[in-house]
Structure formats: C-alpha cells, structure tokens
Design a protein around this motif. Structure first.
Motif, mmCIF file in Angstrom:
data_model
loop_
_atom_site.group_PDB
_atom_site.id
_atom_site.type_symbol
_atom_site.label_atom_id
_atom_site.label_comp_id
_atom_site.label_asym_id
_atom_site.label_seq_id
_atom_site.Cartn_x
_atom_site.Cartn_y
_atom_site.Cartn_z
ATOM 1 N N ILE A 46 12.098 2.175 -2.204
ATOM 2 C CA ILE A 46 10.898 2.994 -2.767
ATOM 3 C C ILE A 46 9.790 2.713 -1.726
ATOM 4 O O ILE A 46 9.481 1.603 -1.271
ATOM 5 N N VAL A 47 9.287 3.838 -1.286
ATOM 6 C CA VAL A 47 7.982 3.800 -0.335
ATOM 7 C C VAL A 47 6.961 3.076 -1.169
ATOM 8 O O VAL A 47 6.457 3.649 -2.127
ATOM 9 N N THR A 48 6.281 2.081 -0.585
ATOM 10 C CA THR A 48 5.321 1.598 -1.468
ATOM 11 C C THR A 48 4.023 1.750 -0.899
ATOM 12 O O THR A 48 2.713 1.763 -1.445
ATOM 13 N N ARG A 49 4.056 1.805 0.530
ATOM 14 C CA ARG A 49 2.795 2.137 1.118
ATOM 15 C C ARG A 49 2.720 3.084 2.358
ATOM 16 O O ARG A 49 3.781 2.888 3.154
ATOM 17 N N VAL A 50 2.036 3.929 2.795
ATOM 18 C CA VAL A 50 1.975 4.900 3.878
ATOM 19 C C VAL A 50 0.642 4.832 4.457
ATOM 20 O O VAL A 50 -0.493 4.927 4.092
ATOM 21 N N LEU A 51 0.659 4.084 5.661
ATOM 22 C CA LEU A 51 -0.573 3.357 6.198
ATOM 23 C C LEU A 51 -1.436 4.231 7.320
ATOM 24 O O LEU A 51 -2.574 4.155 7.365
ATOM 25 N N LYS A 52 -0.520 5.330 7.632
ATOM 26 C CA LYS A 52 -1.047 6.277 8.580
ATOM 27 C C LYS A 52 -0.825 7.748 8.292
ATOM 28 O O LYS A 52 0.111 8.116 7.575
ATOM 29 N N ASP A 53 -1.897 8.580 8.826
ATOM 30 C CA ASP A 53 -1.601 9.840 8.439
ATOM 31 C C ASP A 53 -1.506 10.644 9.692
ATOM 32 O O ASP A 53 -1.578 10.179 10.780
ATOM 33 N N ASN A 54 -1.216 12.245 9.540
ATOM 34 C CA ASN A 54 -1.137 12.821 10.674
ATOM 35 C C ASN A 54 -2.770 12.929 11.473
ATOM 36 O O ASN A 54 -3.770 12.776 10.878
ATOM 37 N N VAL A 96 4.893 2.387 7.674
ATOM 38 C CA VAL A 96 5.195 2.917 6.478
ATOM 39 C C VAL A 96 5.977 1.402 5.951
ATOM 40 O O VAL A 96 6.633 0.552 6.401
ATOM 41 N N GLN A 97 5.634 1.160 4.597
ATOM 42 C CA GLN A 97 6.254 -0.100 4.110
ATOM 43 C C GLN A 97 7.154 0.280 2.861
ATOM 44 O O GLN A 97 6.768 1.282 1.890
ATOM 45 N N LEU A 98 8.315 -0.179 2.802
ATOM 46 C CA LEU A 98 9.148 -0.053 1.688
ATOM 47 C C LEU A 98 9.316 -1.150 0.987
ATOM 48 O O LEU A 98 9.005 -2.299 1.277
ATOM 49 N N ASP A 99 9.746 -0.955 -0.165
ATOM 50 C CA ASP A 99 9.760 -2.157 -1.371
ATOM 51 C C ASP A 99 10.810 -3.235 -0.773
ATOM 52 O O ASP A 99 11.830 -2.939 -0.274
ATOM 53 N N GLN A 100 10.187 -4.373 -0.932
ATOM 54 C CA GLN A 100 10.986 -5.637 -0.127
ATOM 55 C C GLN A 100 11.682 -6.595 -1.128
ATOM 56 O O GLN A 100 12.311 -7.447 -0.661
ATOM 57 N N THR A 101 11.344 -6.302 -2.494
ATOM 58 C CA THR A 101 11.949 -7.140 -3.227
ATOM 59 C C THR A 101 13.393 -7.426 -3.339
ATOM 60 O O THR A 101 13.832 -8.660 -3.325
ATOM 61 N N THR A 102 14.118 -6.482 -3.300
ATOM 62 C CA THR A 102 15.795 -6.750 -3.343
ATOM 63 C C THR A 102 16.260 -7.464 -1.749
ATOM 64 O O THR A 102 16.942 -8.193 -1.969
ATOM 65 N N PHE A 103 15.546 -7.174 -0.845
ATOM 66 C CA PHE A 103 15.770 -7.590 0.392
ATOM 67 C C PHE A 103 15.255 -9.200 0.720
ATOM 68 O O PHE A 103 15.849 -9.761 1.406
ATOM 69 N N ARG A 104 13.979 -9.403 0.044
ATOM 70 C CA ARG A 104 13.932 -10.679 -0.162
ATOM 71 C C ARG A 104 14.859 -11.647 -0.982
ATOM 72 O O ARG A 104 14.933 -12.902 -0.535
ATOM 73 N N THR A 156 12.111 -3.113 6.384
ATOM 74 C CA THR A 156 11.427 -2.618 5.150
ATOM 75 C C THR A 156 10.029 -2.159 5.716
ATOM 76 O O THR A 156 9.189 -1.210 5.096
ATOM 77 N N GLU A 157 9.550 -2.772 6.925
ATOM 78 C CA GLU A 157 8.233 -2.267 7.444
ATOM 79 C C GLU A 157 8.820 -1.467 8.656
ATOM 80 O O GLU A 157 9.207 -1.992 9.801
ATOM 81 N N VAL A 158 8.080 -0.164 8.598
ATOM 82 C CA VAL A 158 8.571 0.769 9.616
ATOM 83 C C VAL A 158 7.425 0.503 10.788
ATOM 84 O O VAL A 158 6.269 1.052 10.311
ATOM 85 N N ARG A 159 7.450 0.402 12.058
ATOM 86 C CA ARG A 159 6.722 -0.048 12.953
ATOM 87 C C ARG A 159 6.732 1.159 14.059
ATOM 88 O O ARG A 159 7.491 1.879 14.444
ATOM 89 N N ALA A 160 5.445 1.367 14.815
ATOM 90 C CA ALA A 160 5.130 2.396 15.685
ATOM 91 C C ALA A 160 6.018 1.643 17.166
ATOM 92 O O ALA A 160 5.809 0.527 17.328
ATOM 93 N N PRO A 161 6.974 2.574 17.602
ATOM 94 C CA PRO A 161 7.565 2.048 18.807
ATOM 95 C C PRO A 161 6.685 2.017 20.204
ATOM 96 O O PRO A 161 7.095 1.276 21.212
ATOM 97 N N LYS A 192 5.928 12.389 6.809
ATOM 98 C CA LYS A 192 6.939 13.126 5.861
ATOM 99 C C LYS A 192 7.106 12.458 4.523
ATOM 100 O O LYS A 192 8.086 12.999 3.802
ATOM 101 N N VAL A 193 6.663 11.249 4.398
ATOM 102 C CA VAL A 193 6.748 10.652 2.994
ATOM 103 C C VAL A 193 5.303 10.186 2.538
ATOM 104 O O VAL A 193 4.374 10.222 3.123
ATOM 105 N N SER A 194 5.268 9.876 1.174
ATOM 106 C CA SER A 194 4.339 9.490 0.562
ATOM 107 C C SER A 194 4.570 8.132 -0.278
ATOM 108 O O SER A 194 5.857 7.861 -0.684
ATOM 109 N N SER A 195 3.565 7.442 -0.892
ATOM 110 C CA SER A 195 3.723 6.518 -1.820
ATOM 111 C C SER A 195 4.753 6.802 -2.941
ATOM 112 O O SER A 195 4.305 7.787 -3.693
ATOM 113 N N GLY A 196 5.767 6.062 -3.229
ATOM 114 C CA GLY A 196 6.473 6.491 -4.626
ATOM 115 C C GLY A 196 7.815 7.193 -4.324
ATOM 116 O O GLY A 196 8.621 7.277 -4.953
ATOM 117 N N ASP A 197 7.787 7.709 -2.979
ATOM 118 C CA ASP A 197 9.149 8.406 -2.687
ATOM 119 C C ASP A 197 10.159 7.597 -2.389
ATOM 120 O O ASP A 197 10.092 6.191 -2.016
#
Length: 381
Positions: free
Chosen positions: A77-85, A96-104, A176-181, A190-195
């Motif tokens: 689940i997308v928990t945070r989107v820190l940047k916009d267009n 973009v931050q995804l839910d980390q609970t399961t992976f932690r 789960t943390e999508v970073r800028a290359p 293309k996503v929002s929090s909760g997707d």
C-alpha cells in the motif's frame, strides 16, 4: 390676379430639378490621381546576396535523453507520495513510500533465524574439533568423526542460507522506499496515498530537462543526403518567433514499420528551458549557396507570374522576376532572375501603385512603413 404661394414654391422646385439634371457629370481626370509617392529609407530594400540552405524537412518532438520510469519492486500500500509533478528531486531522495510492516517483520524473522543458525554452526564446529582430538587419541571411531563433520557442514550451509534470507528481507524493506536515480524533475506522478502498488506498477516518471534532444523523422528517400554532424535548424511549438540549432547525433538504422520514415536524433547546440514532448519541425542543411533572397511580402503575385516594384531613375518600374527555392529557416524565396545586386525595390508594396510613378525619399517613416515594420517585428523576420 395674385399667384397662390404653394403653386409658386412648386414651380421653383421643378425649375431647380430640371436645372440640376441638365448639368453634365464631370469626369475624373488624371490630375486627381496621385502623381508621386513619398517614401523613406525604411520602405526601400537594397538587393544583396544571402545564404540559401537546402535539405530535407524533419518533424518530431523534444525528448529527454535522461529519463526513468520508476516501478514498484515490491507489492504494498502506498503510504506517502512526497513529490508531485514539476518538483525538483535530488539523486537518492525518497519519492514514494510503501507500507513497511510486512517487510519489517520478515527482516526480523530472518535475522532471528540467522542468529540461531550461527549458534548451531558454532556448536557443530566445536563438536567437530573435539571429535578430531578424540579420534587422534583413538577414543572415538572414524564413523563418529564423520558424523560430526557432516553435522558441521550442514550447519554451515544453513547459516549461509539464513544470511541470504536476511539480505533479501533487508533489500525488500529498502525497496519500499522508491528513490530518485538522478537529479531531475518529476514529469508524471501516477499514484496517490492509499493506492495498492503491485510489483511492476508504474509510480513516477523522472526526467532531466537539461538533457533534451530533438527526435525527428525524415522521408526515407532523403536519408542518403544526410549524415552525422549535419546542421539542423528547427522551431518548437510554444516558443514563437524563435529558431533553434543542432546537429545530427545519430541516425536510426531501421525505418519505422508503419510510416517507413527514418528516425534522426538531433543534439542541441545549447539547452533551453524546454518542455518535453513539444512538437518541433525544421530542416537539415545539406547544401548552402549564396543567392538573392526576398521576403514573400516584397513580391506581387499575378497568377503564375511574380513581380517587384523596382526603383529606377526615381520612378517605380513593375519588374517581373523568376523565383526558385524557399529557405525553410526564414521563409525567404530565392530570386533566380530579374534582379541584380545593388538594385533597390519596395520592401512592402501596398495599395494600387502605378507603373512609372515618381518617387521621393524623405527621412521620416510613413504610416505604411511603420505598419510594415510592426508586421515584420511580429512575424519575427
């Protein structure tokens, strides 16, 4: 007998009407027409040679060379989107931050399993060492020693597997943390929090706007006339009145399957604040020559014939000219014959001009020349 006033007035009106009808109409004489034309230096164009470039037309779009589409490498689940267009990003910055609970939880479990495997491996190694000492003293049989060796090897293998699972769990948690290359700008979010992000789902598109190039197409029958390094001049929709220069960087060795056109990649000579995806068109210069070039505004079209107003002995002379190629950079037309360098013509002929009319040249701009200059400045010529 006294005349009636109304009858007298009626007779007077009739007499005046007959008198007016009896007068012949005065024809317009040539003296009423303009006998001379006042011009200023801005109205006059002195013929000179300029460069005429020839080559195939090219059309396409501006595209960034450095571009990345960021996809989800793990599901969640997308928990945070820190940047916009349009937001600027730095390399390594979280977008973009995804839910980390399961992976932690997976990482904690893998770390615990690694610790247990490490303890078992240590105990098996110590047991093997004791069995080796006892075997040298002939206190244990070779079979017991072999069993200890097998146990030690097995625990070593279990420890290696536990370490690998820990590394994998840690990598999944980091993903789960999508970073800028790279340093750039968010082009598409293309996503929002909760997707819900499945593996492979597109999350963002990052571009580097300083790496723009012109990706265009030319007709297949023109590909033999171009080469890497050929100069390209083009204009971009959204930047009116401006032309940009570049040179061919690469030529696609395979034609487009649908259009059969050939793709050409053009490197810009100088970068500007371009917007990716804008339509651009221009031409590739493969041949240059010096020729008399005129703006179409200086030409008079009469059917298939073209004329200019030539100044000769302080008079206007309507002169036929033959035109040739058109320079796609500026829209100017080549004059093949009818004019020579040094002659003078009207820059922007307007109105009903008369062949042989006298011309006087003053110093102040006329209303016509001011309007022509404004039109010229707006058109960017």
């Amino acid at each position: 007998m006294k005349a009636h006033p109304q009858l007298t007035l009626l007779a007077l009106v009739m007499a005046l009407t007959l008198s007016a009808c009896s007068k012949p109409a005065q024809p317009e004489t040539e003296t009423d027409a303009v006998s001379s034309l006042a011009l200023v230096s801005q109205d006059i164009l002195t013929i000179a040679t300029s460069e005429l470039s020839k080559g195939p037309m090219i059309s396409g779009t501006l595209q960034p060379v450095i571009k990345a589409e960021l996809n989800a490498e793990v599901g969640g689940i997308v928990t945070r989107v820190l940047k916009d267009n349009g937001d600027l990003v730095k390399a390594g910055e979280v977008l973009v931050q995804l839910d980390q609970t399961t992976f932690r939880d997976k990482l904690l479990s893998a770390q615990e399993a690694e610790r247990s495997a490490h303890v078992a491996s240590d105990q098996a190694a110590k047991q093997l060492k004791r069995m080796q000492q006892l075997n040298r003293q002939n206190l244990v049989t070779a079979e017991v020693l072999e069993t200890a060796e097998i146990k030690a090897n097995q625990t070593q293998s279990d420890l290696a597997s536990a370490k690998a699972r820990t590394v994998e769990a840690r990598q999944q948690l980091e993903r789960t943390e999508v970073r800028a290359p790279f340093d750039g700008v968010v082009a598409v979010r293309k996503v929002s929090s909760g997707d819900t992000a499945q593996i492979g789902k597109s999350l963002m598109v990052i571009i580097n706007p300083e790496s723009m190039r012109f990706e265009g197409y030319i007709a297949a029958d023109q590909v033999g006339s171009i080469k890497v390094g050929s100069a390209v001049s083009f204009k971009v929709n959204g930047y009116p009145g401006r032309r940009f220069d570049g040179e061919i960087e690469r030529i696609n060795p395979q034609a487009n399957e649908q259009t059969r056109q050939v793709q050409v990649f053009v490197k810009l000579r100088e970068q500007a604040s371009f917007v990716a995806g804008l339509y651009a068109e221009g031409f590739i210069s493969v041949e240059q020559q010096q020729s008399v070039m005129l703006s179409p505004a200086s030409l008079i079209n009469e059917g298939d014939l073209q004329f200019v107003w030539l100044l000769k002995d302080n008079k206007l002379v309507k002169t036929q000219v033959e035109t040739g190629a058109k320079d796609p950079r500026f829209g100017t037309v080549q004059v093949v014959s009818g004019l020579t360098v040094g002659q003078q013509i009207l820059r922007h002929p307007q109105g009903a001009l008369k062949d042989g009319i006298s011309v006087t040249i003053g110093s102040e701009p006329t209303v016509a020349s001011k309007a022509a200059e404004q039109t010229q400045s707006v058109s960017g010529k």
